[in-house]
Design a protein around this motif. Structure first.
Motif, PDB file in Angstrom:
ATOM      1  N   TYR A 122     -52.354  38.711  31.935  1.00 14.51           N
ATOM      2  CA  TYR A 122     -52.144  37.597  32.844  1.00 14.51           C
ATOM      3  C   TYR A 122     -53.415  37.212  33.599  1.00 14.51           C
ATOM      4  CZ  TYR A 122     -47.516  39.311  31.814  1.00 14.51           C
ATOM      5  OH  TYR A 122     -46.407  39.755  31.146  1.00 14.51           O
ATOM      6  N   ALA A 123     -54.526  37.865  33.292  1.00 15.68           N
ATOM      7  CA  ALA A 123     -55.759  37.599  34.031  1.00 15.68           C
ATOM      8  C   ALA A 123     -56.359  36.243  33.656  1.00 15.68           C
ATOM      9  CB  ALA A 123     -56.779  38.708  33.778  1.00 15.68           C
ATOM     10  N   ASP A 124     -56.163  35.815  32.418  1.00 16.00           N
ATOM     11  CA  ASP A 124     -56.731  34.554  31.954  1.00 16.00           C
ATOM     12  C   ASP A 124     -55.713  33.421  32.100  1.00 16.00           C
ATOM     13  OD1 ASP A 124     -59.018  35.946  31.192  1.00 16.00           O
ATOM     14  OD2 ASP A 124     -58.157  36.422  29.231  1.00 16.00           O
ATOM     15  N   GLY A 125     -56.166  32.225  31.987  1.00 15.39           N
ATOM     16  CA  GLY A 125     -55.279  31.074  32.010  1.00 15.39           C
ATOM     17  C   GLY A 125     -54.556  30.914  30.685  1.00 15.39           C
ATOM     18  N   PRO A 126     -53.561  30.028  30.624  1.00 12.73           N
ATOM     19  CA  PRO A 126     -52.784  29.852  29.395  1.00 12.73           C
ATOM     20  C   PRO A 126     -53.623  29.393  28.211  1.00 12.73           C
ATOM     21  CG  PRO A 126     -52.261  28.145  31.006  1.00 12.73           C
ATOM     22  CD  PRO A 126     -53.083  29.175  31.719  1.00 12.73           C
ATOM     23  N   GLU A 127     -54.721  28.708  28.482  1.00 16.20           N
ATOM     24  CA  GLU A 127     -55.565  28.241  27.368  1.00 16.20           C
ATOM     25  C   GLU A 127     -56.245  29.384  26.633  1.00 16.20           C
ATOM     26  OE1 GLU A 127     -57.939  28.615  31.054  1.00 16.20           O
ATOM     27  OE2 GLU A 127     -56.058  27.569  30.555  1.00 16.20           O
ATOM     28  N   LEU A 274     -45.269  31.235  35.730  1.00 18.23           N
ATOM     29  CA  LEU A 274     -44.301  32.027  36.495  1.00 18.23           C
ATOM     30  C   LEU A 274     -44.547  33.517  36.299  1.00 18.23           C
ATOM     31  CD1 LEU A 274     -41.085  29.931  35.775  1.00 18.23           C
ATOM     32  CD2 LEU A 274     -42.410  30.009  37.909  1.00 18.23           C
ATOM     33  N   PHE A 275     -44.884  33.898  35.077  1.00 18.44           N
ATOM     34  CA  PHE A 275     -45.228  35.292  34.793  1.00 18.44           C
ATOM     35  C   PHE A 275     -46.451  35.721  35.610  1.00 18.44           C
ATOM     36  CE2 PHE A 275     -43.609  38.217  31.633  1.00 18.44           C
ATOM     37  CZ  PHE A 275     -42.532  37.537  31.092  1.00 18.44           C
ATOM     38  N   THR A 276     -47.457  34.873  35.610  1.00 17.97           N
ATOM     39  CA  THR A 276     -48.685  35.187  36.328  1.00 17.97           C
ATOM     40  C   THR A 276     -48.411  35.436  37.806  1.00 17.97           C
ATOM     41  OG1 THR A 276     -49.965  33.815  34.803  1.00 17.97           O
ATOM     42  CG2 THR A 276     -50.994  34.356  36.886  1.00 17.97           C
ATOM     43  N   ARG A 277     -47.615  34.573  38.401  1.00 22.49           N
ATOM     44  CA  ARG A 277     -47.287  34.721  39.819  1.00 22.49           C
ATOM     45  C   ARG A 277     -46.486  35.991  40.063  1.00 22.49           C
ATOM     46  NH1 ARG A 277     -45.396  28.434  40.770  1.00 22.49           N
ATOM     47  NH2 ARG A 277     -47.490  27.506  40.727  1.00 22.49           N
ATOM     48  N   PHE A 278     -45.547  36.280  39.173  1.00 25.44           N
ATOM     49  CA  PHE A 278     -44.725  37.484  39.336  1.00 25.44           C
ATOM     50  C   PHE A 278     -45.594  38.738  39.301  1.00 25.44           C
ATOM     51  CE2 PHE A 278     -42.280  41.051  37.810  1.00 25.44           C
ATOM     52  CZ  PHE A 278     -41.091  40.958  38.504  1.00 25.44           C
ATOM     53  N   GLN A 279     -46.501  38.785  38.328  1.00 31.48           N
ATOM     54  CA  GLN A 279     -47.345  39.965  38.220  1.00 31.48           C
ATOM     55  C   GLN A 279     -48.293  40.086  39.405  1.00 31.48           C
ATOM     56  OE1 GLN A 279     -50.814  40.253  36.091  1.00 31.48           O
ATOM     57  NE2 GLN A 279     -50.370  42.206  35.121  1.00 31.48           N
TER      58      GLN A 279
END
Length: 288
Positions: A122-127, A274-279
């Motif tokens: 989750y450290a990187d952006g979706p791209e 949403l995953f990124t925020r949760f983590q």
């Protein structure tokens, strides 16, 4: 810091010193269950959910244990330097001292755990997330896929089939219905609704799958747990797979054909956020 410290039956020791009996039932019969738990910044991701599933698997194959799994794994991660690690935990029924199909309830289970480095997904952006190519093929596994057993030969053979076809994963079909991948759960998106195969003994109830559905419910994204047929993949707007160590990943190609326009879909990108925020909340201790 030594990255090769393992846990075996109450001891933390270098991997090259860990030994089990050749008569261990995990080795002879795959009479064992396991979990793979990601640790990010030294913190177990959905740890309790993994341990609950482990307890379910142990009950299902009638292995009784009394361990403080969280304490054992936290210590193992610490001894391997913390950070971002994947922890593998396996419990077998143990050894009778000879080869026999029958087992004795008094046998002492063999408990083994080890670590391997993983990237913070989750450290990187979706791209930066690489979409997957998959194939669709027959599900050759036994009918108790809800038990996280180490008997993974069918998964191994199908994954190799996928790789030989230039793909990253395989989606499995049994009795005309999609089940899951070799080590992941499946999601299909149509007109803003997430569809995923419903829970049964034919699929493993993934902890990341459950988190995706929780996040969908919390954020007003409709979803349904339903039977899915292979021909529904062709009409999907998006297809995803999920697992603990890979998170939620877009599928961009199935059997050589692009999914929709072959790009990462907007609902996947929202779920990734949403995953990124949760983590982030989990790792920092923030409540919002």
């Amino acid at each position: 810091m030594n990255k090769d410290i393992v846990y075996l039956n109450g001891e933390y020791l270098p991997a090259d010193r860990a030994q089990i009996s050749v008569f261990d039932r995990g080795f002879l019969f795959a009479d064992s269950v396991y979990e793979v738990i990601p640790y990010y910044q030294g913190v177990g991701f959905r740890l309790q959910q993994h341990l609950d599933r482990l307890a379910y698997s142990l009950r299902a194959i009638r292995i009784e244990t009394e361990y403080d799994w969280a304490a054992i794994l936290d210590e193992l991660v610490s001894r391997n330097g913390g950070g971002n690690l994947s922890v593998y935990l396996q419990i077998s029924r143990g050894s009778a001292g000879y080869r026999t199909h029958a087992y004795d309830d008094r046998m002492q289970p063999t408990v083994f755990a080890c670590c391997s480095p993983i990237r913070d997904i989750y450290a990187d952006g979706p791209e930066q997330v690489q979409g997957f190519k998959v194939i669709v093929t027959a599900d050759l596994r036994w009918h108790r896929c809800d038990i996280k057993s180490t008997g993974l030969l069918p998964n191994i053979l199908v994954l190799q089939q996928a790789r030989e076809a230039g793909a990253d994963e395989a989606l499995l079909v049994r009795d005309g219905l999609l089940s899951e991948g070799t080590s992941c759960n499946l999601f299909l998106v149509r007109q803003g609704v997430i569809y995923t195969p419903k829970r049964s003994s034919e699929i493993l109830g993934g902890t990341t799958r459950e988190l995706i559905l929780e996040l969908a419910a919390e954020n007003g994204i409709p979803y349904q747990e339903v039977d899915l047929r292979p021909d529904e993949l062709a009409g999907a707007d998006e297809v995803w797979i999920s697992s603990s160590t890979r998170g939620v990943v877009p599928v961009l190609e199935i059997d050589g054909c692009p999914v929709a326009d072959g790009a990462r879909g907007p609902l996947w990108q929202r779920m990734f956020t949403l995953f990124t925020r949760f983590q982030h909340r989990l790792m920092t201790g923030e409540s919002s």
